[in-house]
Design a protein around this motif. Structure first.
Motif, PDB file in Angstrom:
ATOM      1  N   LEU A 134     -27.911 -26.666  61.892  1.00 56.12           N
ATOM      2  CA  LEU A 134     -27.988 -27.447  63.132  1.00 56.12           C
ATOM      3  C   LEU A 134     -27.308 -26.764  64.315  1.00 56.12           C
ATOM      4  N   SER A 135     -26.717 -25.607  64.091  1.00 51.53           N
ATOM      5  CA  SER A 135     -26.073 -24.883  65.191  1.00 51.53           C
ATOM      6  C   SER A 135     -27.121 -24.491  66.238  1.00 51.53           C
ATOM      7  N   SER A 136     -26.925 -24.934  67.481  1.00 54.47           N
ATOM      8  CA  SER A 136     -27.846 -24.664  68.600  1.00 54.47           C
ATOM      9  C   SER A 136     -29.251 -25.179  68.321  1.00 54.47           C
ATOM     10  N   ALA A 137     -29.356 -26.271  67.555  1.00 53.99           N
ATOM     11  CA  ALA A 137     -30.668 -26.844  67.243  1.00 53.99           C
ATOM     12  C   ALA A 137     -31.106 -27.810  68.337  1.00 53.99           C
ATOM     13  N   ALA A 138     -32.422 -27.880  68.547  1.00 50.37           N
ATOM     14  CA  ALA A 138     -32.999 -28.798  69.529  1.00 50.37           C
ATOM     15  C   ALA A 138     -33.574 -30.034  68.869  1.00 50.37           C
ATOM     16  N   LEU A 139     -34.217 -29.853  67.711  1.00 51.89           N
ATOM     17  CA  LEU A 139     -34.968 -30.931  67.085  1.00 51.89           C
ATOM     18  C   LEU A 139     -34.863 -30.866  65.566  1.00 51.89           C
ATOM     19  N   VAL A 140     -34.960 -32.023  64.944  1.00 53.97           N
ATOM     20  CA  VAL A 140     -35.252 -32.094  63.512  1.00 53.97           C
ATOM     21  C   VAL A 140     -36.527 -32.923  63.407  1.00 53.97           C
ATOM     22  N   ILE A 141     -37.627 -32.277  62.985  1.00 53.18           N
ATOM     23  CA  ILE A 141     -38.929 -32.940  62.887  1.00 53.18           C
ATOM     24  C   ILE A 141     -39.233 -33.160  61.412  1.00 53.18           C
ATOM     25  N   PHE A 142     -39.398 -34.416  61.031  1.00 45.22           N
ATOM     26  CA  PHE A 142     -39.658 -34.724  59.629  1.00 45.22           C
ATOM     27  C   PHE A 142     -41.147 -34.652  59.341  1.00 45.22           C
ATOM     28  N   THR A 143     -41.465 -33.894  58.299  1.00 40.21           N
ATOM     29  CA  THR A 143     -42.849 -33.672  57.919  1.00 40.21           C
ATOM     30  C   THR A 143     -42.960 -33.778  56.412  1.00 40.21           C
ATOM     31  N   SER A 144     -44.161 -34.088  55.912  1.00 43.56           N
ATOM     32  CA  SER A 144     -44.347 -34.268  54.476  1.00 43.56           C
ATOM     33  C   SER A 144     -44.086 -32.974  53.736  1.00 43.56           C
ATOM     34  N   GLY A 145     -43.502 -33.085  52.550  1.00 41.44           N
ATOM     35  CA  GLY A 145     -43.197 -31.918  51.739  1.00 41.44           C
ATOM     36  C   GLY A 145     -43.947 -31.945  50.434  1.00 41.44           C
ATOM     37  N   SER A 146     -43.934 -30.827  49.708  1.00 39.96           N
ATOM     38  CA  SER A 146     -44.677 -30.719  48.452  1.00 39.96           C
ATOM     39  C   SER A 146     -44.114 -31.646  47.376  1.00 39.96           C
TER      40      SER A 146
END
Length: 499
Positions: A134-146
């Motif tokens: 998360l260092s210098s992160a803009a977004l956390v986008i949740f998407t489906s995983g395997s």
């Protein structure tokens, strides 16, 4: 971090530059750039009052409300990381994401406007623990995983701002241009289209919801320069027109302002591309390929590319390298099918709290897309299908295992299997074969009502079948391919379908 690579700095600078211009044009209301910045500043101050820390994840409620992007900007100005969550997502899903992020603060500007209160809601007590990704992160986008569990793709400011510049070099967002925004900004496609419109001094036009006939009327009667859509929306639009003039009396087949139709999220068939090009002959239909993990937009297929090589992905975005790799890791020869892998400076930081999953997603510096592809003799990429089991329903990615897990919680269900099968309108529809518990019957309506409390609506099965057992392959394992063949071959009769 260099301010020129910080999305908050870049978007706030655009607000100051285009101060009195209209940033958001929604039904019944507008926001100038000045008002957008003022709302963002209110969010920033409220977050700081709550002690928001640098790189702290903050949930932002979105539903294409006029103020939603002010929530993004306010979080960035406060030094936080935006985690977009749709307002209509089931409570169970929102709780699951909060458990993953550890977020204690949430922003909801629509709720704030209704209640005339603070834009920030405290949803937890303790600040989340620091994480390196998360260092210098803009977004956390949740998407489906395997695995069927949503995974949080962490997007850095530096990488995403660089990718936005690379996209703009291909698409050319300009001052005063109006973008019709039909895309959800919980997804990367909707996010980058919105940000580039604002950073270029344009206006985001927000309809209340996607209605094919209204979309056609807006394109022909309003000054719209650009629209972003998934192919499902294009198919729905063409389906309305096929019903005759009475189905859309306000549509005139001439849209002189419309410069670009941007499409992505699922494969665009040659037939659909030709139909859209015939409908809008003066407009560029641009087909885009990319993943959330690669910060989207790795390939652009412009009309000239489509005419020269209709099956290729088109031009690679700036600084994007690609290769096709065979099963044992060797680079595939031209014409040989393998996995498409991508390398660029614009890749995700990683999956939130998933170091093993992050490591497995890469082969050295190359991101493994999971898509099957082949290189032609000219070095162009042609997609050959998906090696992963994700279903692409209307551009929305759906993991079979996630749907199966929810269905198996229903009392009458013993076992089930979910697959995607081709559909003319949505690209794919979701099919499920259910093995009921002994003595139990499966009623579609109560099952769907139950699933609505656990899944987004677009993840609900379109067709439900009931059987005594799941199909198995030669190894004795349940075989999705066999089920898909049974469905497409008409060997199964559904209980009911849904529109």
């Amino acid at each position: 971090m260099d301010e020129m690579h910080n999305l908050g700095f870049l978007l706030a600078a655009a607000c100051r530059k285009f101060y009195s211009a209209t940033a958001i044009d929604a039904v019944g209301s507008t926001l100038t750039y000045q008002e957008l910045l003022e709302k963002a500043n209110a969010v920033e101050h409220a977050l700081k009052k709550h002690g928001c820390q640098q790189d702290e994840p903050v949930h932002v409620a979105v539903s294409n409300h006029p103020s939603d992007l002010a929530g993004f900007l306010g979080v960035w100005l406060a030094g936080g990381v935006v985690v977009p969550i749709h307002r209509m997502s089931p409570a169970e899903m929102a709780i699951s994401i909060r458990e993953k992020t550890g977020a204690r603060l949430a922003v909801d500007l629509a709720r704030c406007a209704e209640a005339n209160g603070s834009p920030v809601i405290q949803v937890g007590e303790m600040p989340p623990r620091p994480r390196g990704e998360l260092s210098s992160a803009a977004l956390v986008i949740f998407t489906s995983g395997s695995t069927g569990t949503p995974k949080g793709v962490v997007v850095g400011h530096h990488a995403f701002s660089g990718k936005l510049r690379a996209i703009d070099a291909m698409i050319h967002f300009r001052r005063g241009q109006r973008t019709l925004q039909l895309l959800n900004i919980t997804f990367s496609f909707g996010i980058w289209v919105s940000l580039l419109t604002l950073m270029g001094g344009g206006t985001i036009v927000l309809p209340e919801k996607f209605v094919p006939a209204l979309l056609l009327e807006q394109l022909s009667n309003e000054r719209i320069h650009r629209v972003g859509v998934v192919p499902t929306m294009l198919r729905a639009m063409l389906a309305v027109l096929s019903q005759g003039v009475g189905a859309c009396p306000g549509f005139v087949p001439s849209c002189p302002a419309l410069r670009q139709v941007l499409t992505g999220g699922e494969q665009l068939s040659e037939q659909l591309a030709a139909q859209v090009a015939n409908l809008f002959p003066e407009t560029d239909l641009v087909n885009i390929y990319g993943l959330t993990e690669t910060l989207t937009c790795d390939f652009f297929q412009f009309p000239a590319d489509r005419q020269a090589n209709p099956h290729s992905l088109g031009l690679a975005s700036s600084r994007v390298r690609y290769r096709v790799v065979g099963e044992v890791g060797q680079e595939a020869a031209p014409g040989e099918v393998g996995e498409l892998q991508i390398n660029s400076p614009f890749l995700m930081n990683g999956y939130l709290d998933e170091p093993a999953l992050t490591e497995s997603a890469f082969a050295g510096v190359w991101f493994k897309t999971g898509d099957l592809a082949a290189l032609d003799g000219e070095g162009q990429i042609r997609l050959m299908g998906r090696s992963k089991e994700l279903i692409s329903r209307g551009g929305n990615k759906v993991t079979p295992m996630e749907v199966e897990r929810a269905i198996k919680q229903f009392d009458a269900v013993n076992d089930c299997m979910v697959v995607g099968a081709p559909d003319e309108i949505l690209g794919e529809r979701i099919h499920v074969l259910i093995v009921p518990n002994s003595g139990c019957a499966i009623d579609a309506d109560p099952l769907r009502a139950f699933l609505l409390t656990r899944l987004d609506r677009f993840k609900l099965p379109d067709y439900i079948y009931v059987g005594e057992g799941l199909p198995v392959g030669r190894t004795g394992k349940a075989d999705r391919g066999a089920l898909r063949n049974m469905i497409t071959g008409g060997a199964l009769v559904p209980l009911v379908g849904r529109s």
